[in-house]
Enzyme design. Sequence first.
Site, PDB file in Angstrom:
ATOM      1  N   LYS A  47       6.155  -0.313  -0.559  1.00  0.00           N
ATOM      2  CA  LYS A  47       6.219  -1.385   0.438  1.00  0.00           C
ATOM      3  C   LYS A  47       5.307  -2.547   0.071  1.00  0.00           C
ATOM      4  O   LYS A  47       5.731  -3.705   0.036  1.00  0.00           O
ATOM      5  CB  LYS A  47       5.838  -0.830   1.814  1.00  0.00           C
ATOM      6  CG  LYS A  47       6.825   0.188   2.390  1.00  0.00           C
ATOM      7  CD  LYS A  47       6.396   0.598   3.782  1.00  0.00           C
ATOM      8  CE  LYS A  47       7.360   1.629   4.388  1.00  0.00           C
ATOM      9  NZ  LYS A  47       7.267   2.929   3.698  1.00  0.00           N
ATOM     10  N   ASP A  70       7.028   2.034 -11.555  1.00  0.00           N
ATOM     11  CA  ASP A  70       7.062   3.005 -10.466  1.00  0.00           C
ATOM     12  C   ASP A  70       8.219   3.951 -10.752  1.00  0.00           C
ATOM     13  O   ASP A  70       9.378   3.531 -10.737  1.00  0.00           O
ATOM     14  CB  ASP A  70       7.273   2.301  -9.121  1.00  0.00           C
ATOM     15  CG  ASP A  70       7.095   3.247  -7.936  1.00  0.00           C
ATOM     16  OD1 ASP A  70       7.513   4.423  -8.056  1.00  0.00           O
ATOM     17  OD2 ASP A  70       6.558   2.816  -6.908  1.00  0.00           O
ATOM     18  N   VAL A  93      -6.019  -3.591  -4.521  1.00  0.00           N
ATOM     19  CA  VAL A  93      -6.092  -3.452  -3.065  1.00  0.00           C
ATOM     20  C   VAL A  93      -5.524  -2.097  -2.650  1.00  0.00           C
ATOM     21  O   VAL A  93      -5.108  -1.912  -1.512  1.00  0.00           O
ATOM     22  CB  VAL A  93      -5.346  -4.599  -2.337  1.00  0.00           C
ATOM     23  CG1 VAL A  93      -6.023  -5.919  -2.571  1.00  0.00           C
ATOM     24  CG2 VAL A  93      -3.887  -4.645  -2.759  1.00  0.00           C
ATOM     25  N   ALA A  94      -5.497  -1.136  -3.591  1.00  0.00           N
ATOM     26  CA  ALA A  94      -4.908   0.186  -3.330  1.00  0.00           C
ATOM     27  C   ALA A  94      -5.993   1.198  -2.973  1.00  0.00           C
ATOM     28  O   ALA A  94      -6.371   1.337  -1.809  1.00  0.00           O
ATOM     29  CB  ALA A  94      -4.110   0.643  -4.548  1.00  0.00           C
ATOM     30  N   ARG A  95      -6.514   1.894  -3.949  1.00  0.00           N
ATOM     31  CA  ARG A  95      -7.584   2.872  -3.767  1.00  0.00           C
ATOM     32  C   ARG A  95      -8.573   2.721  -4.920  1.00  0.00           C
ATOM     33  O   ARG A  95      -8.174   2.556  -6.080  1.00  0.00           O
ATOM     34  CB  ARG A  95      -7.025   4.308  -3.746  1.00  0.00           C
ATOM     35  CG  ARG A  95      -6.254   4.649  -2.476  1.00  0.00           C
ATOM     36  CD  ARG A  95      -7.187   4.760  -1.280  1.00  0.00           C
ATOM     37  NE  ARG A  95      -6.493   5.185  -0.065  1.00  0.00           N
ATOM     38  CZ  ARG A  95      -5.994   4.364   0.846  1.00  0.00           C
ATOM     39  NH1 ARG A  95      -6.071   3.050   0.652  1.00  0.00           N
ATOM     40  NH2 ARG A  95      -5.408   4.820   1.932  1.00  0.00           N
ATOM     41  N   ASP A 125     -10.800  -4.939  -3.713  1.00  0.00           N
ATOM     42  CA  ASP A 125     -10.974  -4.746  -2.274  1.00  0.00           C
ATOM     43  C   ASP A 125     -11.383  -3.312  -1.945  1.00  0.00           C
ATOM     44  O   ASP A 125     -11.774  -3.027  -0.821  1.00  0.00           O
ATOM     45  CB  ASP A 125      -9.678  -5.085  -1.541  1.00  0.00           C
ATOM     46  CG  ASP A 125      -9.822  -5.041  -0.027  1.00  0.00           C
ATOM     47  OD1 ASP A 125     -10.783  -5.653   0.490  1.00  0.00           O
ATOM     48  OD2 ASP A 125      -8.988  -4.402   0.635  1.00  0.00           O
ATOM     49  N   GLU A 168     -17.372   3.935  -0.785  1.00  0.00           N
ATOM     50  CA  GLU A 168     -17.386   2.834   0.172  1.00  0.00           C
ATOM     51  C   GLU A 168     -18.315   3.141   1.343  1.00  0.00           C
ATOM     52  O   GLU A 168     -18.186   4.205   1.958  1.00  0.00           O
ATOM     53  CB  GLU A 168     -15.963   2.554   0.683  1.00  0.00           C
ATOM     54  CG  GLU A 168     -15.048   2.036  -0.408  1.00  0.00           C
ATOM     55  CD  GLU A 168     -13.659   1.652   0.103  1.00  0.00           C
ATOM     56  OE1 GLU A 168     -13.398   1.830   1.311  1.00  0.00           O
ATOM     57  OE2 GLU A 168     -12.850   1.154  -0.698  1.00  0.00           O
ATOM     58  N   HIS A 183     -12.893  -3.889   1.665  1.00  0.00           N
ATOM     59  CA  HIS A 183     -11.714  -3.163   2.141  1.00  0.00           C
ATOM     60  C   HIS A 183     -11.082  -3.893   3.335  1.00  0.00           C
ATOM     61  O   HIS A 183     -10.923  -3.333   4.424  1.00  0.00           O
ATOM     62  CB  HIS A 183     -12.083  -1.730   2.528  1.00  0.00           C
ATOM     63  CG  HIS A 183     -10.923  -0.782   2.410  1.00  0.00           C
ATOM     64  ND1 HIS A 183     -11.066   0.531   2.040  1.00  0.00           N
ATOM     65  CD2 HIS A 183      -9.588  -0.955   2.623  1.00  0.00           C
ATOM     66  CE1 HIS A 183      -9.879   1.121   2.026  1.00  0.00           C
ATOM     67  NE2 HIS A 183      -8.967   0.239   2.376  1.00  0.00           N
ATOM     68  N   LEU A 184     -10.640  -5.113   3.063  1.00  0.00           N
ATOM     69  CA  LEU A 184     -10.077  -5.966   4.107  1.00  0.00           C
ATOM     70  C   LEU A 184      -8.555  -6.008   4.084  1.00  0.00           C
ATOM     71  O   LEU A 184      -7.952  -6.802   4.804  1.00  0.00           O
ATOM     72  CB  LEU A 184     -10.618  -7.402   3.956  1.00  0.00           C
ATOM     73  CG  LEU A 184     -12.124  -7.586   4.117  1.00  0.00           C
ATOM     74  CD1 LEU A 184     -12.484  -9.051   3.888  1.00  0.00           C
ATOM     75  CD2 LEU A 184     -12.589  -7.136   5.477  1.00  0.00           C
ATOM     76  N   ALA A 206      -6.076  -4.463   5.366  1.00  0.00           N
ATOM     77  CA  ALA A 206      -5.326  -4.388   6.630  1.00  0.00           C
ATOM     78  C   ALA A 206      -5.986  -5.189   7.741  1.00  0.00           C
ATOM     79  O   ALA A 206      -5.555  -5.114   8.895  1.00  0.00           O
ATOM     80  CB  ALA A 206      -5.189  -2.934   7.059  1.00  0.00           C
TER      81      ALA A 206
END
Length: 602
Positions: free
Chosen positions: A209, A229, A288-290, A314, A319, A338-339, A341
């Site tokens: 997504k 993917d 911006v994943a993990r 991010d 963390e 970690h912004l 969301a």
Amino acid sequence: MAASPLLTNLKLPPQSAVVSWLGHRALSSTFHIYSFPFSRRRRRRHHQPRRFSVLSMDAKPTILVAEKLGDAGLKLLKDFANVDCSYNLSLEELCTKISLCDALIVRSGTKVSREVFEASAGRLKVVGRAGVGIDNVDLAAATEHGCLVVNAPTANTVAAAEHGIALLTAMARNIAQADASIKAGKWERSKYVGVSLVGKTLAVMGFGKVGSEVSRRAKGLGMHVIAHDPYAPADRARSIGVELVSFEEAIVSADFISLHMPLTASTAKILNDETFAKMKKGVRIVNVARGGVIDEEALVRALNAGIVAQAALDVFTEEPPPRDNKLVQHEHVTASPHLGASTMEAQEGVAVEIAEAVLGALKGELAATAVNAPMVPAQVLSELKPYVTLSEKLGSLAVQLVAGGSGVTNIKITYASARAPDDLDTRVLRAMIIKGLIEPISSVFVNLVNADFNAKQRGLRIVEERVILDGSPESPLDSIQVQIFSVESRFGSAISDFGEINVEGRVKDGIPHLTKVGSFGVDVSLEGSIILCRQVDQPGMIGKVGSILGEENVNVSFMSVGRIAPRKQAIMAIGVDEEPSRQSLRRIGEISAVEEFVYLKL
């Protein structure tokens, strides 16, 4: 699917008096039933799981909201239940309150441990995690106590994609560094000359997504977008002008790399010294994943060496990261806490999504976002236990044999059994095969509740067949076969004579065994991991491979050779307890008689 009704071990609060069972239609699956040796019949069935409603005679359910939730979500909850908003609870305070609650909603800051489920004394029916990750919820304890766990995985998709693009553009134009410089009273125009995005190649690693939304936006900026993917259908990628490529091609050809993959055993530290060395000099990386998908120490080395020109991050392995974290402090790194969301719209969307999931569960609906399985009758699980393990491992083996860039869409599962269709419930087996197909490259938790939903979301079309055998129905199954159609394979011999990836297995003495790869018969215990080699059948091959593994103290648990004829091609399947080094695997591949090989993790 022909199956007996799903039985759920439902623990009711004392005031509950009426339990209403309501049938509803779920995803249908196609069944072909063959009877050997002489008769043949065809039957189409629809899988109809059950949902339950618990109707209270005298009280609304109580929902404890332990962390801040958007107003829209709270309104939905309050229209149906008594809502207790109590924040910053200690473990002791949470355990005291939970025995009076039917549902609990948390974000990432509250640990829902085994003590919490034990303190609930069976009343807690659902835990809602307002967000994607469920690291703070003890899933095993939740399942043991009959408590459903749901999350909100979709509401923050656009926010995460926008943040990825924000970091991409900020990094390319040195926005953070220039901002800090001018606020320090400097005017350093020449120092912060950036790079243009137009015409550059962006490799999107993970085309789910968020990855697909990032791709759309990057195309709008004039970038050439490629993606890796193994699950993404090629037609979906082509529809937005994205080319699916192998992992190797993606990292070698990219000017920018944007990570959108989950953190799993196969993706942990997937960007490391070895992969950085293959990249273009001056590549730029966005994550911006993990945090754990990047080896952070290796990234520092790559930045210092100029292999990686810049990074925008991010997320981090730890963390919040320590104050003296070398990566965060690096002058060529742009960082945010970690912004992904963290937009007002996403927060409201997450609140509504989790509220709807929790309320659905309280009303007895089996939530599509459930991340743990409902209770299955002990006698069914006991009988099917080794086949459950076999099913997941066959699914995992099959998908690992798919070559990068091939979109997995068409799958066929064949169950061979002497039992009549109504005497064999294969829903859990189907779910475990889907689990094996999806979980190795996804953060999704697949179970009996959400397996078909997740398969449909990923465009998997699954056909099931039953082959009815003569003989005693004492054993539930003789064999399970998994086939993946219209894909290329990392191991050519896994392609059958009919052109599809084919793996088959059986249970022997309670232990799952791999019994067929492609058109080759093998016999190897599915414990540990497996090395498959296609070789010229000649003396000494077992000894040569065994010696290489022995030198590294890798224990061989099982070895089997299947061949088409003496001195012709053969498949050697080797079970190993430890993971061989890349050097050892390379040495195996260099044996002159070995035509191809693959290492598969179980």
